[in-house]
Scaffold this motif. Structure first.
Motif, PDB file in Angstrom:
ATOM      1  N   TRP A   8       0.683  -1.385  -0.383  1.00 33.35           N
ATOM      2  CA  TRP A   8      -0.231   0.026  -0.156  1.00 33.35           C
ATOM      3  C   TRP A   8       1.119   0.858  -0.017  1.00 33.35           C
ATOM      4  N   HIS A   9       1.720   1.151   0.589  1.00 33.14           N
ATOM      5  CA  HIS A   9       3.180   2.725   0.538  1.00 33.14           C
ATOM      6  C   HIS A   9       3.698   2.795  -0.536  1.00 33.14           C
ATOM      7  N   HIS A  10       3.719   1.357  -1.028  1.00 30.64           N
ATOM      8  CA  HIS A  10       4.483   1.960  -2.697  1.00 30.64           C
ATOM      9  C   HIS A  10       3.014   2.419  -3.771  1.00 30.64           C
ATOM     10  N   GLY A  11       2.049   1.623  -3.657  1.00 27.28           N
ATOM     11  CA  GLY A  11       1.534   2.051  -4.737  1.00 27.28           C
ATOM     12  C   GLY A  11      -0.224   3.160  -4.264  1.00 27.28           C
ATOM     13  N   GLN A  12      -0.523   3.796  -3.176  1.00 28.55           N
ATOM     14  CA  GLN A  12      -0.773   4.540  -2.423  1.00 28.55           C
ATOM     15  C   GLN A  12      -0.044   5.252  -1.894  1.00 28.55           C
ATOM     16  N   THR A  13       0.627   5.830  -1.297  1.00 25.92           N
ATOM     17  CA  THR A  13       1.370   6.795  -0.346  1.00 25.92           C
ATOM     18  C   THR A  13       0.797   8.270  -1.047  1.00 25.92           C
ATOM     19  N   LEU A  14       1.713   8.328  -1.981  1.00 27.76           N
ATOM     20  CA  LEU A  14       1.996   9.348  -3.030  1.00 27.76           C
ATOM     21  C   LEU A  14       1.166  10.666  -3.014  1.00 27.76           C
ATOM     22  N   ALA A  15       0.294   9.427  -3.668  1.00 28.62           N
ATOM     23  CA  ALA A  15      -1.241   9.894  -3.400  1.00 28.62           C
ATOM     24  C   ALA A  15      -1.711  10.928  -1.920  1.00 28.62           C
ATOM     25  N   ALA A  16      -2.273  10.037  -1.329  1.00 31.72           N
ATOM     26  CA  ALA A  16      -2.738  10.086  -0.106  1.00 31.72           C
ATOM     27  C   ALA A  16      -1.784  11.300   0.735  1.00 31.72           C
ATOM     28  N   GLY A  17      -0.238  10.855   0.208  1.00 36.94           N
ATOM     29  CA  GLY A  17       0.796  12.048   0.920  1.00 36.94           C
ATOM     30  C   GLY A  17       0.678  13.375   0.779  1.00 36.94           C
ATOM     31  N   GLN A  18      -0.281  13.093  -0.903  1.00 36.32           N
ATOM     32  CA  GLN A  18      -0.373  15.418  -1.265  1.00 36.32           C
ATOM     33  C   GLN A  18      -0.626  15.664  -0.522  1.00 36.32           C
ATOM     34  N   VAL A  19      -1.944  14.844  -0.604  1.00 34.84           N
ATOM     35  CA  VAL A  19      -3.731  15.576   0.263  1.00 34.84           C
ATOM     36  C   VAL A  19      -3.188  15.457   1.082  1.00 34.84           C
ATOM     37  N   VAL A  20      -2.862  15.029   2.269  1.00 36.04           N
ATOM     38  CA  VAL A  20      -2.726  15.077   3.337  1.00 36.04           C
ATOM     39  C   VAL A  20      -1.817  15.867   3.782  1.00 36.04           C
ATOM     40  N   GLU A  21      -0.587  16.315   2.487  1.00 30.07           N
ATOM     41  CA  GLU A  21       0.107  17.319   2.881  1.00 30.07           C
ATOM     42  C   GLU A  21      -0.454  18.262   2.786  1.00 30.07           C
ATOM     43  N   PHE A  22      -0.755  18.897   2.001  1.00 29.66           N
ATOM     44  CA  PHE A  22      -1.259  20.264   1.592  1.00 29.66           C
ATOM     45  C   PHE A  22      -2.417  20.984   2.463  1.00 29.66           C
ATOM     46  N   LYS A  23      -3.246  19.447   2.923  1.00 33.00           N
ATOM     47  CA  LYS A  23      -4.764  19.793   4.133  1.00 33.00           C
ATOM     48  C   LYS A  23      -3.470  20.408   5.837  1.00 33.00           C
ATOM     49  N   VAL A  24      -2.589  19.614   5.736  1.00 38.65           N
ATOM     50  CA  VAL A  24      -2.044  20.046   6.749  1.00 38.65           C
ATOM     51  C   VAL A  24      -1.295  21.344   6.091  1.00 38.65           C
ATOM     52  N   TRP A  25      -0.558  22.006   5.721  1.00 42.76           N
ATOM     53  CA  TRP A  25      -0.687  23.207   5.634  1.00 42.76           C
ATOM     54  C   TRP A  25      -1.743  24.823   5.234  1.00 42.76           C
ATOM     55  N   ALA A  26      -2.523  24.373   4.959  1.00 42.76           N
ATOM     56  CA  ALA A  26      -3.687  25.085   5.174  1.00 42.76           C
ATOM     57  C   ALA A  26      -4.414  24.671   6.464  1.00 42.76           C
ATOM     58  N   GLU A  27      -3.939  23.656   7.102  1.00 43.31           N
ATOM     59  CA  GLU A  27      -4.571  23.895   8.698  1.00 43.31           C
ATOM     60  C   GLU A  27      -3.962  24.711   9.628  1.00 43.31           C
ATOM     61  N   VAL A  28      -2.705  24.845   9.177  1.00 45.83           N
ATOM     62  CA  VAL A  28      -1.447  26.354  10.147  1.00 45.83           C
ATOM     63  C   VAL A  28      -1.931  26.939   9.323  1.00 45.83           C
TER      64      VAL A  28
END
Length: 339
Positions: A16-36
Motif C-alpha cells: 500500500w505504501h508504494h502503491g498509494q502513499t504518493l497520492a494520499a501523502g500529497q493530499v494530507v500534506e496540503f491539508k496540513v499546510w492549509a490548517e496551520v
C-alpha cells in the motif's frame, strides 16, 4: 487490536505504501499546510522543498523566529479496529529533531486527531519490522484523546494543531513603495531570487525551501543538511542601466526584524547586458538598521550597482560564483586562535 502485526500484514502495508502513499501523502500534506496557516492567522509560514531530501516542509514560527522541519504522513482510511496505521521506512527518517505530523484524511478534512511527534521519539515507540532487507516502523493510534496507548500523549485535536506548534496570530507587512520608471521590478526581483536558488543548488550540503504563500521576510530558506541548522535569505535585486546608476533597496520599518538566522542578499542586475554583477552582498539582517537611512516608513539601503565599491557595504561583498560556499560557511563555527 494490538499494535504489532504479522509479516503478511506488514507486506500488505508496504505494498500500500508504494502503491498509494504518493497520492494520499500529497493530499494530507496540503491539508496540513492549509490548517496551520488558517489556524495561526499567518503566524506559521510554510516553506516547501525545491528538491526532495527527506523533509516535506518547514514551518517558520514568526513569534520567535524558530524553524520547524516537518514530515507529513497520512492515510485515507481506518483499519477495521478504527485505528490509523502509519508505516514508514526507517531510512526516510532523516532528522531526529524533525516533527512527524500524521493524520487521517477524512473526506474534505483531516481526521479529528493528529499525531505530532519528533522523529527520535517516533523511532523509539514504533513497532520495528524487516521486509526484504529493509526496516519499517509502524505506529497505530485511535481517533480520540485520553487513551492509554503510548501514542496518546502525542495526539492533538485537529483544531489545535497550530497551537501545538506554538502559533499566535500575526499580520504580514505591506510591500515596498513603487519607484518611478518603466522598470518591471517584479520580474527583476524574481530573476534575482531564481539566480540565488540556482547558485545555492550547486551545493550538496544545502537543502532549499521556498515559502508558500510568499508572505514574509525570508524568501529562500536554506537548511544545512549535516547540522540541521537553518538560514533565511531575503533577496533584493538592484538593477542599473545607462540612465539609472543609483538604486535603492527598501525595507519596511514596521515589519522588518533582524534575526540571527536571517541574511539579506543583494544582487546587481545589468539591464542592458541582461546579466548579474560578478559580486553580490550578503548582509546579516541585524546590520541593516545601522547601514540604512530612515525615509518615512522605510529603511533605505543606497547602492551604486556596477561600481567597483559598495561604499560602507564593501565588507559584505561576496563573489556571486562563491555564494554557495559562503552560505555553507555560515554554519561552521569560527575557529578561535590558540593562546
Amino acid at each position: 487490536m494490538a499494535e504489532g502485526h504479522n509479516l503478511l500484514s506488514l507486506e500488505q502495508e508496504v505494498r500500500w505504501h508504494h502503491g498509494q502513499t504518493l497520492a494520499a501523502g500529497q493530499v494530507v500534506e496540503f491539508k496540513v499546510w492549509a490548517e496551520v496557516v488558517r489556524q495561526s492567522g499567518g503566524e506559521l509560514h510554510v516553506f516547501l522543498p525545491l528538491r526532495d531530501l527527506g523533509i516535506d516542509g518547514v514551518l517558520h514560527r514568526l513569534a520567535d523566529g524558530a524553524y520547524i522541519a516537518i514530515q507529513v504522513k497520512g492515510r485515507t482510511e481506518l483499519t477495521p479496529a478504527g485505528q490509523v496505521h502509519i508505516t514508514v521506512s526507517a531510512s526516510s527518517l532523516v532528522d531526529d529533531r524533525a516533527l512527524i505530523v500524521a493524520a487521517l484524511v477524512d473526506g474534505p478534512e483531516l481526521g479529528a486527531m493528529v499525531l505530532v511527534i519528533d522523529e527520535a521519539t517516533f523511532r523509539s515507540l514504533a513497532v520495528h519490522d524487516m521486509v526484504d532487507g529493509r526496516e519499517y516502523l509502524t505506529a497505530a493510534f485511535e481517533m480520540h484523546s485520553g487513551g492509554t496507548s503510548r501514542w496518546a500523549p502525542h495526539l492533538v485535536a485537529r483544531d489545535r494543531l497550530a497551537e501545538r506548534l506554538g502559533a499566535a496570530a500575526s499580520l504580514p507587512g505591506a510591500g515596498e513603495p513603487s519607484q518611478a520608471g518603466a522598470v518591471d521590478r517584479g520580474r527583476q526581483g524574481f530573476l534575482g531570487e531564481a539566480e540565488v536558488i540556482r547558485r545555492l543548488a550547486e551545493s550538496e550540503a544545502l537543502a532549499l525551501f521556498r515559502p508558500f504563500p510568499d508572505l514574509e521576510t525570508v524568501e529562500v530558506l536554506v537548511q544545512h543538511r549535516a547540522s540541521g541548522g537553518f538560514a533565511g535569505l531575503q533577496v533584493k535585486t538592484s538593477g542599473w542601466d545607462a540612465a539609472n546608476l543609483e538604486e535603492r533597496v527598501y525595507f519596511r520599518r514596521s515589519s522588518f526584524r533582524g534575526a540571527p538566522t536571517t541574511w539579506v542578499c543583494v544582487l546587481g542586475w545589468d539591464r542592458e547586458a541582461g546579466r548579474f554583477a560578478e559580486d553580490c552582498l550578503l548582509v546579516p539582517s541585524g546590520d541593516v538598521a545601522g547601514l540604512a537611512r530612515v525615509e518615512g516608513d522605510w529603511l533605505v539601503l543606497e547602492l551604486q550597482p556596477g561600481s567597483a565599491r559598495h561604499r560602507r557595504l564593501d565588507d559584505y561583498r561576496v563573489a556571486l560564483a562563491g555564494l554557495a560556499r559562503r552560505v555553507e560557511a555560515l554554519f561552521v563555527p569560527p575557529v578561535r586562535p590558540s593562546r
